[in-house]
Design a protein around this motif. Sequence first.
Motif, mmCIF file in Angstrom:
data_model
loop_
_atom_site.group_PDB
_atom_site.id
_atom_site.type_symbol
_atom_site.label_atom_id
_atom_site.label_comp_id
_atom_site.label_asym_id
_atom_site.label_seq_id
_atom_site.Cartn_x
_atom_site.Cartn_y
_atom_site.Cartn_z
ATOM 1 N N LEU A 20 45.905 27.489 41.855
ATOM 2 C CA LEU A 20 46.644 27.800 40.569
ATOM 3 C C LEU A 20 48.064 27.386 40.293
ATOM 4 N N ASN A 43 41.075 29.747 45.752
ATOM 5 C CA ASN A 43 41.530 30.447 44.534
ATOM 6 C C ASN A 43 40.728 31.841 44.648
ATOM 7 N N LYS A 78 47.026 42.184 40.094
ATOM 8 C CA LYS A 78 48.278 41.557 39.591
ATOM 9 C C LYS A 78 48.815 40.257 40.463
ATOM 10 N N THR A 79 48.233 40.295 41.740
ATOM 11 C CA THR A 79 48.853 39.375 42.673
ATOM 12 C C THR A 79 47.570 38.335 42.917
ATOM 13 N N TRP A 80 46.628 38.422 42.178
ATOM 14 C CA TRP A 80 45.601 37.547 42.404
ATOM 15 C C TRP A 80 45.956 36.207 42.073
ATOM 16 N N GLU A 81 46.698 36.048 41.028
ATOM 17 C CA GLU A 81 47.193 34.632 40.436
ATOM 18 C C GLU A 81 48.538 34.203 40.966
ATOM 19 N N ASN A 82 49.115 34.774 42.003
ATOM 20 C CA ASN A 82 50.266 34.210 42.634
ATOM 21 C C ASN A 82 49.868 32.886 43.452
ATOM 22 N N VAL A 83 50.578 32.081 43.259
ATOM 23 C CA VAL A 83 50.190 30.500 43.637
ATOM 24 C C VAL A 83 50.076 30.572 45.084
ATOM 25 N N SER A 130 41.331 34.275 43.128
ATOM 26 C CA SER A 130 41.477 34.954 41.860
ATOM 27 C C SER A 130 40.180 34.873 41.003
ATOM 28 N N ALA A 131 39.570 33.859 41.322
ATOM 29 C CA ALA A 131 38.235 33.733 40.378
ATOM 30 C C ALA A 131 37.260 32.985 41.514
ATOM 31 N N SER A 141 46.552 32.133 45.601
ATOM 32 C CA SER A 141 45.606 31.190 45.213
ATOM 33 C C SER A 141 46.265 30.061 44.626
#
Length: 252
Positions: free
Chosen positions: A162, A116, A151-156, A118-119, A159
């Motif tokens: 998610l 992850n 904007k791509t950080w939360e793409n599964v 993203s975080a 990451s």
Amino acid sequence: MGSPMMIYFHGGGWVPGGLDSHDNVCRFLAHKTDSIIISVDYRLAPEAVFPAAADDAYAALEWVYRYADTLKADPSKIIVAGDSAGGNLAAAVALMSRDKKGPKVSAQVLIYPATNPSAMDTQSYQQFAKGYFLTKFYMEHFRALYLPDGKTWENVYASPLLADSFKDLPPAVVITAGFDPLKDDGRLYAKKLEKAGVLVSYICFDQMMYGFVSMDRFFDEAEQAVDTIATRLKLFISTQGKSDGVLPSWAN
């Protein structure tokens, strides 16, 4: 039917690393697991940003499946594996294979995976932010190079933690180190898999730091980790990913 095939994705934060940097790990795994190892030289950031590495990783799975006969391997026994950023890619490939209905992955080996990016706010990120080889600063630096577009950080596939669903994913061996900012990334991913009914063997080497599996000259735990991976994989393959009461889902 041929030997199992393990597709290995090297670590290095999607930026450094390569075939040479993880040659010892691949040789170790080949010897211990009796598998054909395919080490993937995927494109690196910053020249190639997400999803380049993930796309290359999935393309490797398709290639291995297509040429299994040439490799004298069993296409029904494909394992994806990797450490750190490579663990991220291995998890992403397992998700892609399910989502795209692509070549089936029989098992996944995630060694201190970055699940992850993203975080970076878990307890282990806070507790081991600096002073333990891999630092939070470097992870943020690598993320900025591989995932420059927030904007791509939360793409599964960037990451995997998610993902909306973890059902129907291959059984997993998840290895973490006690002194590692990525420890909780691996632990939480293993928990997500377990909750979805996926057979998981999670092992934390409490006295180790990030990268120890590559440091077999210094740590006996490196060989212990690879022995554990080999044992679990043989069980997963022999039972086709079903526990059948043989292995607890959360097993040290």
